[in-house]
Design a protein around this motif. Structure first.
Motif, short mmCIF file in Angstrom:
data_model
loop_
_atom_site.label_atom_id
_atom_site.label_comp_id
_atom_site.label_asym_id
_atom_site.label_seq_id
_atom_site.Cartn_x
_atom_site.Cartn_y
_atom_site.Cartn_z
N GLU A 92 69.38 16.66 56.19
CA GLU A 92 70.19 15.51 55.79
C GLU A 92 70.73 15.67 54.36
N PHE A 93 70.01 16.43 53.54
CA PHE A 93 70.53 16.75 52.21
C PHE A 93 71.44 17.98 52.28
N THR A 95 73.15 19.46 54.70
CA THR A 95 74.42 19.52 55.43
C THR A 95 75.26 18.26 55.25
N ALA A 96 75.04 17.54 54.16
CA ALA A 96 75.91 16.40 53.84
C ALA A 96 77.02 16.89 52.92
N TYR A 97 78.12 16.15 52.90
CA TYR A 97 79.21 16.49 51.99
C TYR A 97 79.06 15.69 50.70
N VAL A 104 77.06 5.77 53.49
CA VAL A 104 76.28 6.71 54.30
C VAL A 104 75.88 7.93 53.47
N MET C 4 68.57 5.71 60.58
CA MET C 4 68.84 5.65 59.14
C MET C 4 67.92 4.67 58.44
N SER C 62 66.62 11.07 52.03
CA SER C 62 67.43 11.93 52.90
C SER C 62 67.89 11.17 54.13
N GLN C 63 67.04 10.24 54.59
CA GLN C 63 67.39 9.48 55.81
C GLN C 63 68.48 8.45 55.57
N LYS C 64 68.90 8.29 54.34
CA LYS C 64 70.01 7.39 54.04
C LYS C 64 71.35 8.13 54.05
N ASN C 65 71.31 9.41 54.37
CA ASN C 65 72.54 10.21 54.40
C ASN C 65 73.04 10.43 55.82
N PHE C 66 74.34 10.45 56.00
CA PHE C 66 74.93 11.12 57.15
C PHE C 66 75.01 12.60 56.80
N SER C 67 74.89 13.46 57.80
CA SER C 67 74.97 14.90 57.57
C SER C 67 75.45 15.57 58.84
N ILE C 68 75.81 16.83 58.75
CA ILE C 68 76.24 17.53 59.97
C ILE C 68 75.07 17.61 60.95
N ASP C 69 73.88 17.78 60.43
CA ASP C 69 72.73 17.88 61.32
C ASP C 69 72.46 16.59 62.10
N THR C 70 73.00 15.47 61.63
CA THR C 70 72.71 14.20 62.30
C THR C 70 73.94 13.53 62.91
N TYR C 73 81.11 14.79 61.71
CA TYR C 73 81.52 14.63 60.31
C TYR C 73 82.94 15.18 60.15
N GLY C 279 75.55 18.27 49.92
CA GLY C 279 75.83 17.00 49.25
C GLY C 279 76.72 17.18 48.04
N ILE C 400 81.66 4.12 60.76
CA ILE C 400 80.24 4.29 60.42
C ILE C 400 79.37 3.51 61.41
N HIS C 405 80.85 9.89 60.86
CA HIS C 405 81.31 9.92 59.47
C HIS C 405 82.82 9.75 59.46
N ALA C 460 74.42 0.03 58.05
CA ALA C 460 74.30 1.11 57.06
C ALA C 460 73.30 0.63 56.01
#
Lengths: 439, 127, 480
Positions: A92-93, A95-97, A104, C4, C62-70, C73, C279, C400, C405, C460
């Motif tokens: 989550e860290f 692969t985030a932009y 988000v 999230m 970390s759980q407050k982020n959107f990411s490619i893994d989740t 995007y 990030g 969202i 994303h 969110a």
């Protein structure tokens, strides 16, 4: 393996949806004679083969643990607590932009805010940005920042005792501008700055390890209307007075030693902090605290009008990315060690370096140069430092950097670094090996 | 959009308005609306002499920054410190408490060459 | 998405309790040495936490982020594609992590060989004569490239060439990089087809131009059809052509920019070569050049002679752009990706990136107007102008709630209410279908219940944040 999930039937359905008969049709805008048949590269390999190939290369390098390690010179072998990579490596860290959508991205944003908070205290500044590429580029950007802030002044005082690669990066960054660099030696308080001076740079400590208190130099700079830029060792600031406390206007630092691995030189962490007065001239991303409509605390990228995506050619810098993951590693490192842990790391490095210096200085022919230093010190050697390094390497000791690496004429000088990783036994072994090397 | 009839304007939306011997300089209602919530203004120091057309400062919202151009040549005699501390004054009262600087004009004739309220209104598409 | 972390998470300072420590060192076995009082630090205001608190804190963050893994995007121009886990495995090898940048070259042969192989591989992908892996990011590559042009012009004695031409669709880094290299910039408008307006370009060419910076495909996701003519005209006028490789993901194995007349170019390895964005970074920005500009590359670069690998400064190098050897850890990941994809895989990357973008465009264009009626490359730009009271920002925030994303919004600047969508090749058809479905539902909501969009996001960790207050009264570090 291109990580494409499509099956042939899916691909056919998608092409039909678009209304073309082949993928090639989608490339019709590319002049036909410019389309290539293929690349002169090997074909795809499996994950097993790829990992094996990269690991084979990795195995051909000498690692810090293979020797007793006393080489620093801008890149430091320190302990990285297990939690640091474990947490920073979370997907989550990872692969985030860039957190442009704050709702988000609160994880990344709060971590940056915490990094800003902890490092601002460490360096003694009002604000620290979300990071630069490395210490050298941060310093080069600080030079440009100061030069632009002091319109009409074109002199920058630069210490001779500065990491040579940092000097080279400054030269590259400033090549198009009419800036006169004046190199000074010794105590920065004695540098002959004048009314044409935009800024003085102080290395805290210098490349040789020598350090000077900053207060007098910063006072003098301010009297002349110039800015005081300090390039600091951030770990040293845990036990020595911070640059901010001593009047620095801009502080830059290499944050690698705070929880980032050596990695053959990168990615590292360019730290930059400044005062309230100069915030809007500082390059780099900054996170600020605010509230949502329900009054809940949240964090956003702020003061963005400084940056390229808004101000374009008038931006304070072209920097767009930050060293996000390196910054996160440092954030977690500082939170984990905390006040007592960080001071302990710094104090042990200091104590061990001084123990080493004391043993080395009494060996006939060796002389420790700096009078006041933190964990690294230049030593004059009775014989070629390169030869000494080679001799000690054979005993599995990496004694430091032969200065001839950067200055061919400085053959008999060795830069030795001692960190919390070195033991008393290693230090004593180093001293006796240095003694034997010149018998 | 309000257009102060006592002021004259540049097409880039700065105004100059006589106040005794001085000229008050600010941005128009149209400009503040286009910019949105003003978060920061950077203004020159008192004593600075500036020619018409040069940049005397910047004004910023969250997502935009605009240079401010001198509508008239002059020497800065006063800077609105309140607006520096509370930039929202520009949004609330751009012709009043949201003024930016006051200058002693050095070429008063330039005032006549600025757009009057009516021409400025036309230039921003308001009739 | 539902996982999230919606709870408030205190700051590290608020979690601090005096006397706690998250990691301990062995006891020191050397004598303690005094620090001179006049320079000793009296206090250090850092938090004090135990290890478990640290772990929970950063895990929750970390759980407050959107990411490619989740989440999907689809950020235009950012190439948020899957970052293979094998890259992370190889990058964490102690043979890299514990390798000091200043060891003798004989102790770092594996590392320098990796640099050489990656450098040569990327050079081949771009069709250039030589490459340097020194730049730490795309913008850093741009700065390197324009400084190379600056150096070449200076050597020719052409010091009056100070102006760089930049299409109006360019990223902000292009003009900002020019300023840092001492150039001025002139904007070239886009023509009706979304490409560079050739008449405007011709009119701008004179003996004061240093060159042009061109992004191909451009930020509208369109291939610059006149690329050869653009390069020829600029060269005839005595200028150089800089290629911004931000969008190279559309072209690998299909088109070599070096063959179209580009003189110098950067690739963003964190986009096309799938190293994680982290990030915000670190990235890596290889810069490559043709025969003319290759001697000016930033150094050192890797060279191979008789199966020995060395690091060397190019003959007329602009110098160092950072300390040591680039963002090496990122380069290891990019090399692993290059190996796994190979020549055939790189072509599949481009083909499927373009396929996915066109497919998604075909699903959306009836509802969201697409201003340029051409096949797009790896991304496309649509307009969020779907209802009177609704803006692109509202659509982005509502996405969202659907677990996606948002795309890049309000860029490029030349399209009003722009939604810039880049799905990338690693997304499946069903993900694209679901995204299109959500976009269509949002369009319906926009006309029936616009408040739903105005107040979004509803699901969110925080609602829309007050950015005005953040900028007006900056709070930039913890005030405890």
């Amino acid at each position: 393996m291109s990580f494409v999930p499509h099956t042939d039937p899916e691909r056919a359905a998608m092409l039909k949806g678009i209304g073309v008969s082949s993928i090639e049709d989608l490339f019709s805008d590319i002049p036909e004679h410019l389309r290539i048949e293929g690349l002169a590269l090997p074909g795809a390999v499996s994950e097993i083969e790829a990992i094996d190939e990269v690991e084979t290369l990795a195995d051909r390098n000498v690692q810090t643990k293979d020797m007793d390690w006393f080489l620093g010179a801008g890149a430091y072998y320190g302990y990285i607590p297990a939690v640091v990579p474990a947490l920073a490596g979370r997907g989550e860290f990872l692969t985030a932009y860039t957190p442009y959508q704050p709702e988000v991205s609160q994880g990344t944003l709060q971590a940056i805010f915490e990094y800003q908070s902890m490092t601002a205290k460490l360096l003694g500044m009002s604000v620290v940005n979300a990071s630069h590429y490395d210490g050298a580029t941060a310093l080069a950007e600080a030079v440009l920042m100061a030069w632009k802030a002091k319109e009409g002044r074109n002199r920058i005082f630069l210490p001779k005792d500065l990491h040579p690669e940092y000097s080279q990066v400054i030269a590259t960054y400033c090549t198009s501008f009419d800036i006169e660099f004046i190199r000074y030696e010794g105590d920065p308080a004695q540098a002959p700055i004048d009314e044409r001076t935009a800024a003085i740079i102080i290395a805290y400590p210098g490349f040789s390890g020598e350090m000077y208190p900053i207060s007098k130099a910063s006072e003098k700079a301010h009297e002349k209307g110039a800015l005081c830029i300090v390039q600091a060792d951030p770990l040293m600031c845990a036990i020595f007075k911070s640059p901010g406390e001593q009047g620095a206007d801009i502080v830059t630092a290499e944050g690698q030693c705070l929880g980032n691995p050596l990695n053959f030189g990168g990615p590292y962490l360019g730290m930059m902090g400044t005062t309230d007065a100069l915030i809007r001239r500082m390059p780099g991303r900054i996170v600020g605290q605010t509230k949502d409509k329900f009054g809940k605390r949240g964090f956003v990228l702020t003061l963005s009008t400084r940056e390229q995506h808004i101000r374009r050619e008038k931006a304070v810098s072209n920097i767009c990315s930050n060293q996000g993951l390196s910054m996160l590693q440092t954030c977690i490192y500082l939170a984990t060690l905390g006040k007592n842990g960080l001071q302990e790391v710094a104090k042990q490095s200091y104590d061990k370096a001084h123990y080493a210096a004391q043993l080395i200085d009494i060996i006939p022919g060796y002389h420790v140069v700096p009078k006041l230093f933190f964990r690294e010190f230049l030593v004059e050697t009775p014989d070629s430092a390169t030869k000494i390094v080679e001799a000690l390497n054979k005993k599995s000791i990496m004694p430091g950097l032969a200065l001839s690496h950067y200055y061919p004429e400085r053959a008999n000088e060795l830069l030795i670094c001692v960190t919390e990783m070195n033991t008393k036994a290693q230090i004593e072994k180093l001293a006796s090996a240095l003694k034997e090397a010149v018998k | 959009m309000a257009i102060d009839k006592n002021a004259r304007y540049l097409e880039s939306h700065e105004y100059a308005k006589p106040e005794g011997e001085l000229m008050v300089i600010g941005i128009s209602d149209h400009a503040q609306a286009e910019l949105g919530d003003v978060v920061f203004v950077e203004l020159p120091n008192v004593g600075k002499e500036l020619d018409k057309g040069v940049v005397f400062g910047t004004i910023e919202s969250v997502k935009a920054a605009s240079d401010l151009y001198m509508p008239i040549s002059g020497k800065v005699v006063e800077v609105n410190e309140e607006v520096k501390n509370d930039p929202s004054l520009v949004n609330k009262d751009c012709y009043g408490s949201g003024w930016l600087i006051k200058v002693a004009p050095t070429k008063l004739s330039e005032f006549e060459s600025l757009l009057d309220a009516e021409s400025y209104g036309t230039s921003i598409g308001e009739v | 998405m539902n996982a999230m972390n919606m709870r408030d998470e205190p700051l590290v300072y608020e979690l601090s309790r005096e006397g706690r420590i998250g990691c301990s060192l062995p006891r020191s076995d050397v004598p303690s040495k005094e620090i001179p009082l006049e320079i000793a630090r009296s206090e250090l205001d850092l938090p004090e936490l135990d290890e478990l608190t640290v772990v929970r804190h950063f895990t929750r963050l970390s759980q407050k982020n959107f990411s490619i893994d989740t989440e999907f995007y689809p950020l235009g121009s950012c190439t948020m594609k899957y970052n293979p886990k094998a890259n992370e495995v190889v990058a964490s090898n102690p043979g890299w992590k514990n390798l000091h940048p200043l060891v003798g070259e004989e102790y770092a042969q594996g590392a320098i060989e990796l640099l050489w192989r990656l450098q040569e591989g990327l050079r081949e992908v771009g069709g250039f004569a030589a490459a340097s892996l020194q730049p730490a990011a795309g913008a850093h590559g741009e700065l390197s490239g324009v400084l190379m042009i600056h150096a070449a012009l200076k050597e020719r004695g052409e010091t009056k060439r100070k102006k760089m031409l930049i299409p109006d669709s360019a990223h902000g880094t292009n003009p900002a990089s020019c300023t840092m290299a001492g150039f001025t910039t002139q904007t070239i408008p886009s023509g009706l087809d979304g490409g560079v307006d050739m008449e405007a370009l011709r009119a701008a060419l004179d003996d004061t131009i240093a060159g042009i910076m061109i992004t191909n495909p451009n930020t509208l996701g369109l291939f610059e059809k006149n690329i050869e003519d653009i390069c020829r005209l600029v060269h005839e006028a005595g200028g150089f052509v800089y290629g911004d490789g931000a969008n190279m993901n559309a072209l690998t194995g299909v088109f070599k920019p070096g063959r179209s007349g580009i003189d110098v170019m950067h690739f963003n390895l964190h986009k096309t070569f799938s190293t994680p964005h982290g990030g915000g970074g670190p990235g890596a920005g290889m810069v490559a050049a043709n025969e003319t500009l290759a001697p000016y590359l930033p150094g050192p670069i890797a060279v191979k002679a008789d199966s020995v690998y060395r690091l060397e400064m190019p003959a007329k190098s602009i110098g160092r752009v950072k300390a040591f050897h680039g963002n090496f850890g990122v380069l290891v990941r990019a090399y692993c990706y290059l190996l796994m994809t190979g020549s055939d895989g790189l072509r599949q990357v481009a083909e499927n990136a373009v396929l996915n973008a066109n497919y998604l465009k075909s699903l959306l264009e009836k509802v969201y107007p697409v201003p340029y009626k051409r096949h797009c490359m790896h991304e496309f730009v649509a307009k969020g102008a779907i209802a009177d009271t609704v803006h692109t920002l509202d659509i982005a925030k509502r996405l969202i709630d659907y677990g996606f994303h948002p795309p890049t919004i309000y860029f490029p600047l030349i399209v009003q209410e722009a939604l810039m969508i880049e799905p990338t090749e690693t997304e499946s058809k069903e993900t694209l279908d679901l995204f299109a479905e959500a976009m269509k539902r949002i369009a319906e909501e926009a006309s029936k219940n616009p408040e739903l969009l105005h107040d979004a996001p509803h699901i969110a960790p925080v609602a829309r944040l007050d950015e005005v207050m953040a900028a007006r009264y900056p709070i930039l570090c913890y005030r405890g």
